[in-house]
Design a protein around this motif. Structure first.
Motif, short mmCIF file in Angstrom:
data_model
loop_
_atom_site.label_atom_id
_atom_site.label_comp_id
_atom_site.label_asym_id
_atom_site.label_seq_id
_atom_site.Cartn_x
_atom_site.Cartn_y
_atom_site.Cartn_z
N THR A 213 24.35 21.70 67.96
CA THR A 213 25.35 21.78 66.90
C THR A 213 24.85 21.24 65.56
N LEU A 214 23.70 21.77 65.12
CA LEU A 214 23.24 21.45 63.78
C LEU A 214 23.92 22.40 62.81
N THR A 272 20.60 15.76 56.78
CA THR A 272 21.57 15.40 55.75
C THR A 272 22.79 16.32 55.81
N VAL A 273 22.52 17.64 55.82
CA VAL A 273 23.63 18.59 55.82
C VAL A 273 24.48 18.41 57.06
N THR A 274 23.83 18.26 58.23
CA THR A 274 24.57 18.16 59.48
C THR A 274 25.48 16.94 59.49
N ALA A 296 30.79 14.79 66.97
CA ALA A 296 29.55 15.10 67.71
C ALA A 296 28.55 15.80 66.81
N ILE A 297 29.03 16.64 65.89
CA ILE A 297 28.12 17.31 64.97
C ILE A 297 27.40 16.27 64.11
N SER A 298 28.18 15.29 63.60
CA SER A 298 27.53 14.30 62.73
C SER A 298 26.54 13.45 63.53
#
Lengths: 476, 102
Positions: A213-214, A272-274, A296-298
């Protein structure tokens, strides 16, 4: 002997599948303890497995880091089965009950087998087959409750998952064409720093990015997390992420290791974006499962920091953080599963007043959320600290700043839930939740682990030693 | 025997892959999306077999077989789910499956 944990899990899966045929609805309650016994036996076997050695002509190998991955998978599976027990038993409340416990557990165990094999694969063929075994059963588990919500989640997950594996396979195809070998360890010497290599790497990272999940490959996560039954979401958020990380480590450290330094800026941007998108979008979520999806994504964004330093420090930090994330996330999900099981709700606001109804559960959930947010002295803090220090050592000081700001933002939304539990009054007519003993035990163990892993240095020390030994086995 | 140059095979595979990718991203019928993914998988097979045949390697053929087998398993799971959803919602268009928003 080397493959014993996998074989035990496969055997348990088949035993459950066959036994399921001969049992009555009531007797099927025995299947959960049986599955737990199988996983416990595999954990015991893993303990005895040497952390070096090869099988099948080098296609299956144990190394010290694979050992830690397998430990994470097995612990996650054990706890997931414990947390699911309340929904699988014959007396479970009807609309939320998970039917066919035998098949559910069998598919879960086969899924686990894929993940265990994944950590040990050493060529593209076994990697592909193990990865699909670690993925396809998840589609079924996500759609287990054959209602519209689950079906939609399963379908979306399946299309995206198939797309991801096609992208990754094309990367494999290019890689094979350039090197002429399927062996991961033989590849670095045959690769050149040119556009084709970069192309293959980008395709593979995109494919793995879906699993991990990036951002920008995260779109499926909130939908699937929300639509799948909460225990499956718990399993998905921990084990699937661990599987993604294990593939990414295989590919980046074994195959593209000579070029890792050149692409570290791209990794920093991806991280950074994720983490930023994950954290910012999590703030506005009202559904707890979607909220956990963005959380979870972060977390995946933080994990990526470990790739900035090619050495064993980065690998150790990632594996340790993965272990910490697994136990912490499972402890949070234990409360979510129980809450959903007994109230049927997944709204954040329905947690209001939980501290007055169930003081212990609220306390455990608060510790879990603080662990995910990274408050000392919980393990989440130590794990994040190690990852951030890897980024700092690699010279990415701006990224450490970004990550620190992100951690603060994440505390804001974790505290939103804590506020609901501790400051708001309970709803009229709300009754305390009654956890089963198995779920309580799972919650107690994971909560204790999420605290102790940060305070007791032994675990990190041994991960660190394993990573150093692993780096030597890579021949560098 | 004149053989087809490797470049042509790879170009065809890349085109097929692109067509499949465009199909998954733009189509809204779940069955067509699954079909497009199959096209992408087969483009990969063509790449692998092309490389193997041109260079006299063997492992590419082996992976192609595994891809065919696994893609069949994936399609079985996928179509089963399409069927289950169709029974409930009477549709195969993803736009009409919009329960999971907020």
């Amino acid at each position: 002997m080397l493959m014993l944990p996998e074989l035990i899990i496969v055997a348990t899966g088949f035993i459950l599948l066959v036994l399921d045929l001969f049992l009555t609805e009531k007797q099927r309650d025995l299947l959960v303890p049986l599955a737990l016994a199988g996983i416990a036996a595999a954990l015991g076997a893993l303990w005895l497995t040497p952390d070096h050695g090869v099988l099948l002509g080098g296609r299956f190998a144990m190394d010290p880091l694979a050992w830690w991955f397998k430990l994470t998978f097995l612990i996650a599976a054990f706890v997931t089965v414990m947390l699911t027990s309340g929904l699988l038993e014959s007396a479970a409340p009807e609309p939320r009950k998970l039917h066919s416990p035998g098949e559910f557990l069998t598919i879960l165990l086969f899924n686990l087998t894929g993940m265990l094999l994944l950590a040990s694969t050493r060529d593209l063929i076994t990697l592909y087959v193990a990865l699909e075994l670690a993925t396809i059963p998840l589609f079924l588990l996500a759609a287990w409750r054959r209602d519209a919500l689950g079906g939609e989640a399963g379908l979306k997950y399946m299309v995206i998952g198939a797309l991801a594996s096609a992208l990754m396979l094309y990367g494999f195809g290019v890689l094979y064409g350039v090197t002429g070998t399927m062996r991961l360890d033989a590849m670095p010497a045959l690769l050149h720093a040119d556009r084709t290599t970069l192309y293959a790497a980008a395709l593979i990272v995109a494919g793995v990015g879906f699993k991990l999940t990036l951002v920008p490959f995260h779109m499926w996560a909130p939908e699937v997390y929300q639509g799948a039954p909460p225990p499956v979401t718990a399993w998905l958020s921990v084990a699937s992420k661990a599987a993604g990380l294990s593939v990414l480590m295989l590919v980046l450290f074994r195959v593209f290791r000579p070029f890792l330094h050149d692409v570290s800026f791209a990794i920093a941007v991806l991280a950074t974006v994720t983490m930023t998108i994950g954290n910012l979008v999590a703030i506005v979520q009202r559904n707890i499962l979607r909220f956990m999806a963005f959380s979870a994504i972060s977390q995946a964004g933080y994990l990526l920091l470990g790739f900035l330093a090619g050495g064993s420090v980065g690998a150790a930090a990632m594996v340790f953080y993965l272990l910490v994330y697994a136990v912490t996330n499972l402890s949070v999900f234990a409360v979510i599963i129980l809450h959903n099981q007994q109230t049927g709700s997944t709204e954040l606001t329905d947690y209001r007043g939980l501290s007055q109804l169930n003081p212990l559960l609220a306390l455990a959930l608060m510790f879990g959320l603080f662990g995910l947010g990274g408050i000392p002295p919980l393990a989440g803090f130590v794990g994040k600290f190690l990852l951030f220090s890897v980024a700092a050592q690699a010279g990415y000081h701006w990224l450490v700043g970004v990550a620190a700001v992100n951690s603060t933002v994440s505390l804001y939304y974790y505290l939103r839930l804590v506020r609901q539990m501790y400051i708001e009054a309970p709803a009229e007519g709300a009754v305390p939740l009654k956890p089963g003993w198995m779920l309580s035990a799972g919650l107690a163990v994971t909560t204790a682990a999420s605290m102790l892993l940060g305070v007791v240095p032994t675990v990190y020390e041994s991960v660190r030693a394993s990573a150093a030994a692993w780096l030597q086995s890579l021949g560098q | 025997m004149t053989s087809i140059p490797l470049g042509h095979i790879l170009l065809l595979a890349a085109l097929l892959f692109g067509i499949g990718l465009a199909g998954v991203l733009t189509r809204r019928n779940i069955l067509v999306m699954l079909m497009s993914v199959e096209v992408m998988m087969n483009a990969v097979n063509l790449t692998l077999v092309g490389f193997s045949r041109y260079n006299g390697w063997t492992e590419g053929h082996v992976l192609a077989f595994f891809i065919i087998a696994v893609a069949a398993a994936e399609a079985a799971v996928g179509l089963a789910m399409v069927l289950a959803v169709f029974r409930l919602k009477q549709t195969t268009y993803v736009d009409e499956l919009r329960l999971l928003k907020r």
